[in-house]
Scaffold this motif. Structure first.
Motif, PDB file in Angstrom:
ATOM      1  N   UNK E  92       2.919 -68.386  -7.691  1.00 53.03           N
ATOM      2  CA  UNK E  92       3.028 -67.006  -8.133  1.00 53.03           C
ATOM      3  C   UNK E  92       2.482 -66.860  -9.552  1.00 53.03           C
ATOM      4  N   UNK E  94       2.237 -63.986 -12.751  1.00 50.86           N
ATOM      5  CA  UNK E  94       2.923 -62.778 -13.195  1.00 50.86           C
ATOM      6  C   UNK E  94       2.045 -61.947 -14.114  1.00 50.86           C
ATOM      7  N   UNK E  98       4.074 -65.456 -18.397  1.00 52.53           N
ATOM      8  CA  UNK E  98       5.237 -66.339 -18.356  1.00 52.53           C
ATOM      9  C   UNK E  98       4.874 -67.809 -18.477  1.00 52.53           C
ATOM     10  N   UNK E  99       3.915 -68.069 -19.339  1.00 53.30           N
ATOM     11  CA  UNK E  99       3.624 -69.456 -19.688  1.00 53.30           C
ATOM     12  C   UNK E  99       4.778 -69.964 -20.540  1.00 53.30           C
ATOM     13  N   UNK E 100       5.106 -71.259 -20.404  1.00 50.84           N
ATOM     14  CA  UNK E 100       6.214 -71.803 -21.187  1.00 50.84           C
ATOM     15  C   UNK E 100       5.748 -72.065 -22.609  1.00 50.84           C
ATOM     16  N   UNK E 101       6.260 -71.349 -23.578  1.00 48.56           N
ATOM     17  CA  UNK E 101       5.683 -71.422 -24.923  1.00 48.56           C
ATOM     18  C   UNK E 101       5.986 -72.730 -25.638  1.00 48.56           C
TER      19      UNK E 101
END
Ligand SMILES: Nc1ncnc2c1ncn2[C@@H]1O[C@H](COP(=O)(O)OP(=O)(O)OP(=O)(O)O)[C@@H](O)[C@H]1O
Ligand SMILES: Nc1ncnc2c1ncn2[C@@H]1O[C@H](COP(=O)(O)OP(=O)(O)OP(=O)(O)O)[C@@H](O)[C@H]1O
Ligand SMILES: [Mg+2]
Ligand SMILES: [Mg+2]
Lengths: 407, 251, 391, 338, 251
Positions: E92, E94, E98-101
């Motif tokens: 999925x 978005x 919503x990348x993990x920072x």
């Protein structure tokens, strides 16, 4: 007018000392009045205070009991361990200076200066003997050594954090010793005292309350109503009562609540450990609220994205939510450490000999020092102030650093 | 003001050799300008050239340190009564609206008339409704600012300033924080205001608006006005290279 | 093609079942631990002959209490002694909250003053006070300041007369006579009238714009009616009571003990430093443009502060402020260090004299929790109101 | 399912129910040190010296017990506790001995533990500034009195004033030092406490002669080390050690001469020092010569007393009076060792 | 599922009469759709019509309350194992990336393969590099997301989803938070992906992309699909007035 207009110096009246005084002290009529009133007030308050401080105060109650204030009843034969512990911290501070610079640099340098000052403080050798001064004087060198070491070998920040953690365990072990190690006889918790106990209680309290606090925070935000209700209740219950009642509870009620003569005896039968339990539980409730703030700051999209990748709930929390939440919470945790450092002074009320307890005992138990209340309390205030103010300075710097930081 | 010419009767704003420093930084460097009653003056120029500072000096949100600023015959000095008088005569609209978020639109508009001019509430509210109609949003009177769009908020801000029945209105980039449709709403209100004969100083880079509405224009650069004249002069026949260049860039 | 269906879902993989089971297990574990602890308490109590009931509350307390708002003698019951403690705690907390708020507001606003001296002094105050444990400060205030005031015989005499010495502050006070009750009616009437006048005239002023002097009129009503009453009720309703130095101490008048004064000072000075920071942050959270817009509209500095800055800052200020109030209340338990008989101090004496540690600990916890709950409720009501009025 | 968890819990509870400590001596010996509840904030009885060593009259009694068991007076851990914690601490058996000037009363005896032997005879009195001109406690009507909370002192004070129909204002503190601090500052007209403490405090004032201790003794305050209920052997052991201290003074055996005295020809001394005969050492589980260790460690009763409160006492000077040996007209009396 | 027809072998997603409520609010109102293996389905419709909710139901980020959702033969029920299985098969992407920072690009991509599929790190990193090359940013592997542009972040998000080797990819307005140049970058990657035969459901209003890439299109309105058909049908010959109107507005 084809050329740019001339850049002029501002009128003298608005710059320089006169300008400064005008704008900062007498800018309006009200300000002028305030300035005069404040100066008058300062004169009447400060003059007697300073006279007392520099001419009338008798500091012997402090200077003759430096060892007591520092480490309480720690056995004199084992004092080298305290020295080694301080050296370990100095070494790591030196390493951190090089690796992290910023806040760490400020602290390492300030530490060095304070150590030098302490080593040469003009007190009689009875109060602070040559050996102790040498131990203290070694620290600035060790800080420098750490700094140079980190220049020669590359220390990744991750390793340094592990080193601090390892040092934490090592320090506790060194201070306590054990029955079976030759050369490191056990030092009982009742012998840990003074500033050392104050620091131990608060640092160990923060470290121990951390996992508990994280669990409580996660529990409070759990989607399972039973879990979240219990955690909420627990947190609010603890936060609703004064620490001192918790301290008193653990002293009196804990031995009733827990079984006797089991492996728990190290808590049940040890006053310091019981105080420590109170401090940990108390701190955990506040920690939980801080962590909850951090958890709320993690965008829901992060959790969705992680779930969509197939990570299970546990992994989502461990790898995605907590790292982001905790990073946001570091300044709050430093703030909590500051509060805790101040709050541990309450153990004096249950007769533990932290630095305040030592101060009380010195005043109360020795006829000759009874007149020195003010001096002793001022000394205590100064010690606490140095620690907490420098930590809140660090916390502010950290906040700035994390605010712009990307990771 | 001996030895200097007195301002003419219809010179509503007179600035003579105004200097201002922020600390050591020389922001306004001997700025002079005269605005006639009923004129619309558009002020433009590069960022940091002191446009906002100039406007803020006129109603003494900033103090100038040298030179004279005379607004409707009142000289701005440290005399706090003069400051009060001038502020009643001068309305101001900001780039960032600065609507009071804790008050309804109606309360935003009636606050100053009731507190400063001691108008009765009924009268103040009546006037406020008229103003809201004038800016085109009478139906929003009871709402809080957070429920309004940017353009609506800016129109409330204009109404709020007008409620004090100022002789002069100052606008500091009133549309630069707005989306295109909203810009039009706000400019329309300002156009109508200019038409009604209000003296206005408008910092803006909306050159279409300037060409249509302004009587005079002033180009700021490095703390002074390097070019000033009628709208036609400035647009069609600018004297300075800087002005030409600047106009060519923004048109 | 295989289809994994609904009906095939075994219980141990059904999310709903798992949720239910997890919660049941959790509750069982918690209950088990609690039951275990309680059983331990009963067993230990049995073994050591501790009594766990609350019956002792009716027994005679026997110990003296230094000061009490509601009256107490040694022959009163433990229950009454405990209530005395609760009332004493509430007294110091309420007065402390009001004073700390006032001081905190002043200091917080001063930290933003354009006067460098005022700004720096208040900053120094905040930075010192916040970073030193309250306990140390209390010791300092009590032993270092209040007990070092002159002894009774050499009291400082302030106009009033008010006498200040290390047994407290003694001030003239008014004693009531038989006509006091009737006069009280006049006073109440005056208050009601003043409020009514203030409201009505205030409204007229707002509606018509005429200056109706509502405050002056209200003040007049407040003064006139009671004055009138004073002469109408016959015998003077209040007689002045001046503290007089008897053999050992001042007698008569109103008195504040040094223990109360030191505790109050300590709590107020400490808490005000935190409140000041909250106030400062709150004021700074109001954008500069708001003040400028208000100024540009011609509002005075005071009007700007009162009708523009404070209302906006308050939203930010109130919630952390309430938690400071709670802290102050909890911190008042340090009274024990300097001899003020608050709830906690009296409870500890009770533990000693009655020997019922467990029930008394429960009472202490309950009392503090009740107070925290009150604050929480006040906070929630405020939050809800703000949410309603905002948009 | 919640129902079937209960039996599990019960078995846990049953298994974890503690065995009562049947033999504390064994426990102490296993541990290698004696744990004694004391204090660090009372001049003369329990205080810290500048090296951080806990010392004082009460502490030396503990040291004597440690010496009896281990031959080493330093095999001792002193746990400072507050007045309010004395009861719960000894009831819980958390410490081996409570020696923190505890007044022996009948209620406490039934609730707290076993009271060994009165080691200090005290009584509550009043101290007042001389300039107030009091002669008797009955003159104290209307005064303010500073007192320590949670003690018998507090109750006695209330009783005394009620009984004599006197008006009283009290100021109550958790710790004695605050009491005297407040009294000295003039916060109170009088202070009340055990007379020993009053004397101690008076001697510490900058001008001791400005204060007088009134003649009335309004209570009996027998200060006695306490052990937990339920272990008779341990109770006996502690009592016996206390008796050794008293008997040693009676017999003239001192820290300095104890080695010589082993060669004494006084049969009573020889028996006490374990040179010949037996007075129950083996029944108590102690070495025959434990008394030698005890006296070497702390001296006899008189020496302990003088160390802290004698004419050149470390803390202050307090005439022995009723704490003289019975042979000198005092009350200190111990059963014979035989 | 007695009495109902079984899905055909190449129907990879089958939704039958799906209903969902948020509290009292009926979001999905009996929605039915079937997606064939390898198809690219573009979903569009007015805001609030339930497009995102539909997509989130397919990998059970939301639970539906009535009807059947069958993904690659796995019915979504309360069975937690099925949920796990489906999430592995469905990737999925978005709108807000919503990348993990807190993780580098590389760590973002390798996290799930290593934790969920238990791939060895070396293998996971090798695959990640391949994917980064495929989306055109191999040189960014060691950076943190904050150092990347929006378009690059979205491409990382696509690579991250692909690293689990899903059979289906869901896109929820993947380009609507991007500036025009970046939109192209991302659409190019999606185009390539569609070309490789991936089954895709894409919520988008990029109609150029839809016309070029989509096999089928579905128009959402008020919680149901009011029109569904091949791209050509929907564009050139829409059956419903709503569809016509909507298309005319956004084209
Ligand atoms: N309060 C202040 N203190 C110090 N410097 C200031 C202050 N306000 C403005 N300045 C400086 O003065 C200069 C002129 O500012 P001003 O806001 O008047 O420019 P401007 O022409 O309005 O620019 P813009 O078009 O960006 O609004 C700028 O360099 C600005 O940084
Ligand atoms: N978690 C939720 N709780 C309550 N209502 C929700 C929730 N998520 C979405 N909704 C509501 O459900 C409706 C459909 O939302 P959805 O996000 O599916 O619409 P959409 O078609 O994707 O719209 P958009 O084009 O704006 O993204 C909206 O009215 C929305 O407000
Ligand atoms: Mg500007
Ligand atoms: Mg959507």
């Amino acid at each position: 007018m084809t050329t740019s207009p001339e850049i002029l110096k501002p009128p003298v009246i608005t710059t320089g000392p006169i300008g400064w005084i005008r704008t900062n002290l007498f800018s309006t009529r009200l300000n002028a009045l305030l300035t005069v009133v404040v100066i008058a007030l300062l004169y009447f308050l400060l003059r007697p205070s300073l006279t007392w401080l520099f001419f009338d105060a008798e500091w012997a109650a402090v200077t003759s009991n430096l060892k007591l204030f520092a480490v309480g009843q720690y056995p004199s034969d084992e004092m080298w361990r305290v020295g080694v512990v301080v050296l370990i911290v100095s070494l790591l501070a030196g390493l951190s200076w090089r690796v992290w610079s910023g806040v760490a640099r400020t602290f390492a340098r300030a530490g060095g200066v304070i150590f030098v000052a302490m080593a040469f403080v003009p007190l009689s050798l009875d109060s602070l003997d040559v050996e102790a001064r040498l131990w203290i004087l070694a620290n600035p060198f060790v800080i420098g050594l750490g700094y140079l070491l980190a220049r020669v070998i590359n220390v990744p920040p991750g390793r340094l954090i592990i080193a601090w953690a390892a040092a934490f365990v090592l320090v506790l072990f060194l201070l306590r010793g054990s029955g079976w190690m030759p050369g490191l006889p056990e030092v009982r918790t009742t012998q840990l005292g003074g500033l050392m106990l104050t620091i131990l209680l608060s640092v160990v309290g923060i470290v121990a309350s951390f996992p508990l606090g994280v669990l409580l925070a996660l529990g409070r935000r759990s989607s399972l109503p039973a879990v979240s209700m219990f955690c909420t209740l627990f947190i609010e219950l603890i936060r609703g009562v004064p620490l001192i009642t918790l301290l008193f509870m653990t002293q009196i009620i804990l031995p009733l609540v827990l079984p006797q003569d089991t492996f728990l005896d190290f808590i049940v039968r040890d006053r310091v450990m019981r105080a420590f339990v109170a401090i940990t539980v108390f701190s955990a409730a506040y920690m939980a609220e801080n962590v909850r703030g951090g958890l709320q700051a993690v965008p829901l999209g992060q959790i969705d994205a992680a779930k969509a990748l197939g990570l299970n709930g546990f992994n989502v929390t461990l790898y995605i939510v907590l790292p982001q939440a905790l990073r946001a919470v570091i300044p709050a945790i430093v703030g909590q450490l500051i509060t805790l450092l101040k709050d541990t002074s309450l153990v004096a009320i249950v007769a533990l000999l932290d630095i305040v307890g030592i101060g009380r005992s010195i005043i109360l138990g020795n006829v000759e020092w009874r007149g020195s209340q003010r001096e002793v309390y001022l000394f205590l205030a100064a010690v606490f102030w140095i620690f907490t103010y420098s930590m809140s300075y660090a916390s502010r710097r950290l906040e700035e650093a994390l605010g712009v930081g990307r990771r | 003001m001996t030895g200097e010419e007195r301002p003419a009767a219809d010179d509503i704003i007179v600035c003579r050799e105004v200097h201002k420093w922020f600390g050591d930084f020389h922001v306004l460097r001997g700025l002079s300008i005269t605005v006639k009653r009923g004129d619309v003056v558009v002020v433009f120029g590069p960022s940091g050239s002191g446009k906002s500072t100039f406007i803020r000096v006129i109603n003494r949100l900033e103090e100038h340190q040298r030179g004279d600023v005379i607004v409707d015959g009142i000289e701005l000095t440290h005399d706090i009564r003069n400051v009060e008088l001038v502020r009643r005569e001068v309305g101001m609209v900001f780039q960032s609206f600065n609507i009071f978020p804790h008050l309804t639109v109606m309360q935003n508009i009636t606050l100053a008339p009731m507190r400063v001019l001691r108008r009765p509430r009924s009268e103040a509210e009546k006037q406020a409704m008229e103003l809201l109609e004038r800016v085109g949003i009478p139906e929003q009177a009871a709402k809080y600012p957070a429920e309004l769009s940017g353009g609506q908020q800016q129109r409330v801000a204009i109404a709020r300033a007008l409620a004090m029945q100022p002789k002069i209105m100052l606008f500091d980039e009133p549309t630069s924080a707005l989306d295109p449709e909203m810009i039009k709403e706000v400019l329309d209100v300002m156009r109508e205001l200019a038409g009604s004969g209000m003296t206005m100083i408008v910092v803006t880079h909306e050159m279409g608006f300037a060409r249509e509405v302004a009587d005079r224009m002033a180009m700021f650069d490095e703390g002074t006005i390097i070019e000033e004249g009628t709208t036609a002069q400035v647009f069609d026949n600018p004297q300075h290279e800087r002005t030409k260049l600047f106009l060519s860039q923004i048109l | 093609m295989r289809i994994l269906t609904y009906r095939g879902t075994p219980l141990w993989r059904d999310a709903r079942v798992l949720r239910a089971v997890t919660q049941i297990v959790f509750v069982v574990i918690v209950v088990a631990i609690v039951v275990y602890f309680v059983r331990n308490v009963f067993e230990a109590a049995d073994e050591r002959g501790l009594k766990l009931g609350f019956g002792f509350l009716e027994e005679e307390a026997g110990f003296p209490i230094a000061e009490s708002v509601i009256g107490y003698t040694e022959s009163d019951s433990f229950r009454h002694a405990f209530i005395v403690g609760v009332v004493n705690t509430i007294k110091v907390a309420l007065i402390g909250i009001v004073a700390a708020t006032v001081l905190g507001l002043i200091v917080g606003v001063s930290r933003l003053s354009s006067n460098w001296l005022v700004k720096s002094i208040t900053s120094v105050y905040v930075e010192i006070i916040r970073n030193v444990p309250l306990l140390v400060q209390l010791f300092f205030w009590y032993f270092g300041i209040f007990l070092l005031l002159p002894v009774v015989q050499e009291s400082l005499r302030l106009p009033g007369p008010i006498y200040v010495n290390n047994r407290g502050v003694f001030s003239v006070w008014a004693n009531t006579t038989s006509s006091f009750d009737s006069w009280l009616l006049f006073v109440l009437g005056g208050v009601v009238l003043a409020v009514a006048v203030r409201v009505i005239l205030g409204r007229i002023q707002i509606e018509t714009g005429r200056n109706t002097h509502p405050n002056v009129a209200a003040a007049l009503a407040l003064v006139l009616l009671p004055t009138l009453g004073w002469f109408l009720v016959g015998e003077s309703p209040l007689i002045r009571e001046t503290p007089v130095l008897e053999r050992f101490n001042f007698v008569g008048g109103a008195r504040v003990t040094p223990e109360f004064a030191a505790l109050l000072t300590g709590l107020v000075v400490y808490t005000a430093a935190f409140i000041a920071e909250i106030v400062r942050a709150g004021i700074q959270s109001v954008q500069r443009g708001q003040t400028e817009a208000a100024r540009a509209l011609g509002l005075s500095d005071a009007q700007t502060l009162l009708s523009i800055v404070f209302p906006q800052a308050l939203r930010v200020i109130i919630p952390p402020m309430i938690s400071q109030f709670l802290n102050l209340t909890k911190n008042s338990s340090l009274a024990i260090a300097i001899g003020y008989p608050d709830l906690y101090a009296i409870s500890r004496i009770m533990i000693n004299q009655a020997g019922r540690a467990v029930p008394i600990m429960l009472l202490i916890m309950a009392a503090y929790l009740a107070m925290s709950l009150t604050y929480a409720i006040i906070g929630n009501i405020y939050n809800r109101r703000v949410r309603f009025t905002e948009r | 399912n919640g129902g079937d968890a209960t039996p599990v819990v019960q078995t846990v509870i049953v298994q974890a129910t503690p065995e009562p400590v049947s033999n504390r001596l064994d426990v102490v010996q296993d541990r290698g040190r004696l744990i004694c509840a004391g204090r660090t904030d009372l001049a003369g009885f329990g205080f810290l010296d500048s090296a951080g060593i806990n010392r004082g009259f009460d502490i030396d009694l503990c040291r004597a017990i440690a010496a009896a068991i281990f031959g080493d007076g330093n095999a001792l851990e002193v746990v400072p506790i507050t007045a309010s914690e004395r009861g719960p601490t000894i009831q819980a058996g958390e410490v081996d001995v409570l020696s923190r000037n505890v007044t022996w009363t009948s209620t406490r005896d039934s609730q707290w533990g076993n009271y060994t032997t009165i080691m200090f005879y005290d009584g509550q009195g009043f101290m007042v500034p001389k300039r107030l001109g009091f002669d008797s406690a009955l003159d104290l009507d209307g005064t303010t009195v500073c007192v320590t909370s949670g003690t018998t002192t507090e109750l006695n004070l209330a009783d005394f004033f009620r009984q004599h129909n006197l008006d009283l204002e009290t100021v109550v503190f958790e710790d004695t030092a605050s009491v005297y601090g407040a009294y000295e500052a003039g916060r109170c007209d009088a202070t009340t406490s055990d007379k020993s403490q009053l004397a101690a405090i008076r001697s510490g004032f900058s001008d001791p002669d400005a204060h007088v201790i009134l003649p009335e003794t309004i209570s009996k305050e027998p200060l006695t080390p306490v052990v937990a209920h339920g272990d008779d052997g341990w109770f006996d052991l502690v009592k016996t050690v206390m008796w050794v201290l008293i008997n040693a003074e009676e017999l003239g055996v001192t820290q300095a001469n104890v080695e010589q005295q082993r060669g004494s020809d006084n049969i009573v001394i020889r028996r006490m020092l374990g040179v010949e005969g037996e007075f129950g050492q083996s029944d108590l589980g102690l070495k025959a010569t434990f008394a030698v260790d005890v006296i070497k460690a702390v001296g006899n009763y008189g020496e302990i007393y003088d160390r802290y409160m004698g004419p050149n006492g470390e803390s202050f000077t307090l005439p022995r009076q009723q704490n003289e040996l019975w042979t000198n007209g005092g009350l200190v009396y111990a059963p014979p060792l035989r």
